[in-house]
Design a protein around this motif. Structure first.
Motif, PDB file in Angstrom:
ATOM      1  N   SER A  13       0.823  -1.216   0.000  1.00  0.00           N
ATOM      2  CA  SER A  13       0.000   0.000   0.000  1.00  0.00           C
ATOM      3  C   SER A  13       0.856   1.265   0.000  1.00  0.00           C
ATOM      4  O   SER A  13       0.383   2.347   0.330  1.00  0.00           O
ATOM      5  CB  SER A  13      -0.928  -0.009   1.209  1.00  0.00           C
ATOM      6  N   ASN A  14       2.138   1.123  -0.328  1.00  0.00           N
ATOM      7  CA  ASN A  14       3.063   2.248  -0.481  1.00  0.00           C
ATOM      8  C   ASN A  14       3.414   2.941   0.839  1.00  0.00           C
ATOM      9  O   ASN A  14       3.709   4.130   0.856  1.00  0.00           O
ATOM     10  CB  ASN A  14       2.517   3.260  -1.494  1.00  0.00           C
ATOM     11  N   LYS A  16       6.100   3.526   3.133  1.00  0.00           N
ATOM     12  CA  LYS A  16       7.545   3.384   3.225  1.00  0.00           C
ATOM     13  C   LYS A  16       8.106   4.629   3.893  1.00  0.00           C
ATOM     14  O   LYS A  16       7.661   5.729   3.618  1.00  0.00           O
ATOM     15  CB  LYS A  16       8.163   3.229   1.835  1.00  0.00           C
ATOM     16  N   LYS A  17       9.091   4.421   4.758  1.00  0.00           N
ATOM     17  CA  LYS A  17       9.756   5.543   5.419  1.00  0.00           C
ATOM     18  C   LYS A  17      11.247   5.428   5.193  1.00  0.00           C
ATOM     19  O   LYS A  17      11.790   4.338   5.117  1.00  0.00           O
ATOM     20  CB  LYS A  17       9.461   5.533   6.923  1.00  0.00           C
ATOM     21  N   CYS A  23       6.745   2.218   9.684  1.00  0.00           N
ATOM     22  CA  CYS A  23       5.302   2.436   9.560  1.00  0.00           C
ATOM     23  C   CYS A  23       4.537   1.429  10.403  1.00  0.00           C
ATOM     24  O   CYS A  23       3.525   1.762  11.017  1.00  0.00           O
ATOM     25  CB  CYS A  23       4.869   2.328   8.103  1.00  0.00           C
ATOM     26  N   GLU A  64       0.955  11.736   5.584  1.00  0.00           N
ATOM     27  CA  GLU A  64       1.742  11.457   4.381  1.00  0.00           C
ATOM     28  C   GLU A  64       0.808  11.159   3.208  1.00  0.00           C
ATOM     29  O   GLU A  64      -0.003  10.240   3.268  1.00  0.00           O
ATOM     30  CB  GLU A  64       2.677  10.269   4.626  1.00  0.00           C
ATOM     31  N   CYS A  65       0.926  11.935   2.148  1.00  0.00           N
ATOM     32  CA  CYS A  65      -0.007  11.821   1.025  1.00  0.00           C
ATOM     33  C   CYS A  65       0.267  10.618   0.126  1.00  0.00           C
ATOM     34  O   CYS A  65      -0.596  10.218  -0.652  1.00  0.00           O
ATOM     35  CB  CYS A  65      -0.022  13.102   0.210  1.00  0.00           C
ATOM     36  N   HIS A  66       1.436  10.019   0.200  1.00  0.00           N
ATOM     37  CA  HIS A  66       1.765   8.901  -0.680  1.00  0.00           C
ATOM     38  C   HIS A  66       1.296   7.556  -0.132  1.00  0.00           C
ATOM     39  O   HIS A  66       1.318   6.563  -0.856  1.00  0.00           O
ATOM     40  CB  HIS A  66       3.266   8.855  -0.950  1.00  0.00           C
ATOM     41  N   TYR A  67       0.882   7.505   1.120  1.00  0.00           N
ATOM     42  CA  TYR A  67       0.390   6.255   1.697  1.00  0.00           C
ATOM     43  C   TYR A  67      -1.019   6.009   1.180  1.00  0.00           C
ATOM     44  O   TYR A  67      -1.870   6.882   1.218  1.00  0.00           O
ATOM     45  CB  TYR A  67       0.358   6.303   3.215  1.00  0.00           C
ATOM     46  N   ASN A  68      -1.265   4.808   0.701  1.00  0.00           N
ATOM     47  CA  ASN A  68      -2.576   4.462   0.148  1.00  0.00           C
ATOM     48  C   ASN A  68      -3.414   3.789   1.243  1.00  0.00           C
ATOM     49  O   ASN A  68      -3.468   2.563   1.341  1.00  0.00           O
ATOM     50  CB  ASN A  68      -2.403   3.549  -1.068  1.00  0.00           C
TER      51      ASN A  68
END
Length: 94
Positions: A13-14, A16-17, A23, A64-68
């Motif tokens: 689900s993207n 990543k840190k 996460c 975080e906007c990139h997390y789905n």
């Protein structure tokens, strides 16, 4: 194990840190607070210096906007059907 599967679902689900706490650790902490009936702000205020995370780390994780998040929740709820919502939604449109 279930913990390992949650980590895999987060990666799919993207989530990543680059640095800091993972996460999975942040998510575990937030879910634990929910089940304990604790408020994040109050918990961090009361446990200043002893809390595992600082407020900024949690807020950055949540914003975080990139997390789905939608994909994470769907795959977590329906592990064998990665996109049940999308399929049901398409059937309604036709």
């Amino acid at each position: 194990s279930k913990e390992h599967k949650i980590g895999q679902i987060l990666v799919k689900s993207n989530f990543k840190k680059q640095k800091g706490f993972s996460c999975k650790e942040l998510l575990q902490f937030l879910v634990t607070l929910v089940f304990l009936g604790k408020n994040l702000y109050r918990y961090l205020d009361i446990n200043t210096g002893t809390a595992p995370f600082q407020k900024d780390a949690v807020y950055r994780f949540l914003n975080e906007c990139h997390y789905n998040w939608r994909k994470f929740l769907l795959v977590f709820e329906f592990p064998n059907h990665s996109q049940p919502y999308r399929s049901a939604h398409r059937r309604k449109e036709n």
